[in-house]
Design an enzyme around this catalytic site. Sequence first.
Site, PDB file in Angstrom:
ATOM      1  N   SER A   9      -9.301   3.872  25.056  1.00 24.55           N
ATOM      2  CA  SER A   9      -9.020   4.978  25.982  1.00 24.55           C
ATOM      3  C   SER A   9     -10.199   5.149  26.926  1.00 24.55           C
ATOM      4  O   SER A   9     -11.325   5.441  26.483  1.00 24.55           O
ATOM      5  CB  SER A   9      -8.796   6.272  25.204  1.00 24.55           C
ATOM      6  OG  SER A   9      -8.874   7.361  26.101  1.00 24.55           O
ATOM      7  N   ASP A  36      -5.340   7.963  30.059  1.00 26.29           N
ATOM      8  CA  ASP A  36      -4.850   9.314  29.771  1.00 26.29           C
ATOM      9  C   ASP A  36      -4.743  10.117  31.057  1.00 26.29           C
ATOM     10  O   ASP A  36      -5.746  10.403  31.708  1.00 26.29           O
ATOM     11  CB  ASP A  36      -5.810  10.013  28.800  1.00 26.29           C
ATOM     12  CG  ASP A  36      -5.695   9.445  27.399  1.00 26.29           C
ATOM     13  OD1 ASP A  36      -4.570   9.421  26.867  1.00 26.29           O
ATOM     14  OD2 ASP A  36      -6.721   9.023  26.837  1.00 26.29           O
ATOM     15  N   ASP A 176      -2.892   7.629  18.370  1.00 30.00           N
ATOM     16  CA  ASP A 176      -3.864   8.071  19.374  1.00 30.00           C
ATOM     17  C   ASP A 176      -4.537   9.361  18.948  1.00 30.00           C
ATOM     18  O   ASP A 176      -3.890  10.396  18.815  1.00 30.00           O
ATOM     19  CB  ASP A 176      -3.086   8.271  20.694  1.00 30.00           C
ATOM     20  CG  ASP A 176      -3.953   8.657  21.868  1.00 30.00           C
ATOM     21  OD1 ASP A 176      -5.190   8.654  21.748  1.00 30.00           O
ATOM     22  OD2 ASP A 176      -3.368   8.952  22.938  1.00 30.00           O
TER      23      ASP A 176
HETATM   24  C1  DX5 Z   1      -6.188  12.737  23.809  1.00 30.21           C
HETATM   25  C2  DX5 Z   1      -5.959  11.364  24.377  1.00 30.21           C
HETATM   26  C3  DX5 Z   1      -6.578  10.252  23.628  1.00 30.21           C
HETATM   27  C4  DX5 Z   1      -8.073  10.326  23.495  1.00 30.21           C
HETATM   28  C5  DX5 Z   1      -8.524   9.534  22.313  1.00 30.21           C
HETATM   29  O1  DX5 Z   1      -5.387  13.630  24.490  1.00 30.21           O
HETATM   30  O2  DX5 Z   1      -4.567  11.089  24.445  1.00 30.21           O
HETATM   31  O3  DX5 Z   1      -6.182   9.003  24.170  1.00 30.21           O
HETATM   32  O4  DX5 Z   1      -8.735   9.852  24.631  1.00 30.21           O
HETATM   33  O5  DX5 Z   1      -9.891   9.696  22.183  1.00 30.21           O
HETATM   34  P1  DX5 Z   1     -10.625   9.665  20.776  1.00 30.21           P
HETATM   35  O6  DX5 Z   1     -10.505   8.259  20.268  1.00 30.21           O
HETATM   36  O7  DX5 Z   1     -12.014  10.038  21.143  1.00 30.21           O
HETATM   37  O8  DX5 Z   1      -9.949  10.675  19.887  1.00 30.21           O
HETATM   38 ZN    ZN Z   2      -3.813   9.035  25.002  1.00 28.18          ZN
END
Ligand code: DX5
Ligand code: ZN
Length: 219
Positions: A9, A36, A176
Amino acid sequence: MRSIKISPSILSADFSRLGDEIQNLEKAQADLIHIDVMDGHFVPNLTIGPVVIKKLRKYTNLPFDVHLMISPVHKYIKNYAEAGANIITIHPEATENLESSIKEIKSYNKKAGVSLNPETSVDKVLPVLHLIDLVLIMSVNPGFGGQKFMEKTLEKVKILRKEIDKKKLKAEIEIDGGINFENAKKAKDAGVDILVSGTTIFQENEGDLKRNIQLLKTG
Ligand code: DX5
Ligand code: ZN
């Protein structure tokens, strides 16, 4: 053991140099790039839109895995398809008619995904499971990186794994939120095909992207 794909991400990347960050992820053997998109309305955070995605397109040939956290989503699908998304994932709560939004995504020859928040029942996706390419299970409430993984969401992964295998459907399962080296194995055992990760990939081991991607795959 199924082979696992990693979709880093870029929410955890340096937004002032996203092109370089994406090229570094490709060199580090990422399989997809998770983008995102947040609107400050469907979720309490604001990120990037199609203009930026279109500019990023030339930096890699890896598929863009675009996670739309925007509402109402339907009328914007075209913009993300034209910006160069390969997978477009939407939340059922963000559209009046999930099936017609899936058809809209498909009309641009893109892969269609449906995402379930931690509190959203698996029943929301079962009726359209045969139509889609991806189910994105949120293991945190969407909006921010760096949150704690919610283990209960693995129950939905298990249900979907069974259903997809039983009916021989093509949909892949992606998870995710809060993925780290410890819970990655649990997610794989539950039946996940694709792991999204921001914080772990960009911050562990002093930001050694290749090592972190490898550890998530094999750990
Ligand atoms: C949250 C996003 C994720 C996030 C994941 O709303 O959809 O994709 O960036 O990040 P981590 O791995 O840090 O939880
Ligand atoms: Zn996401």
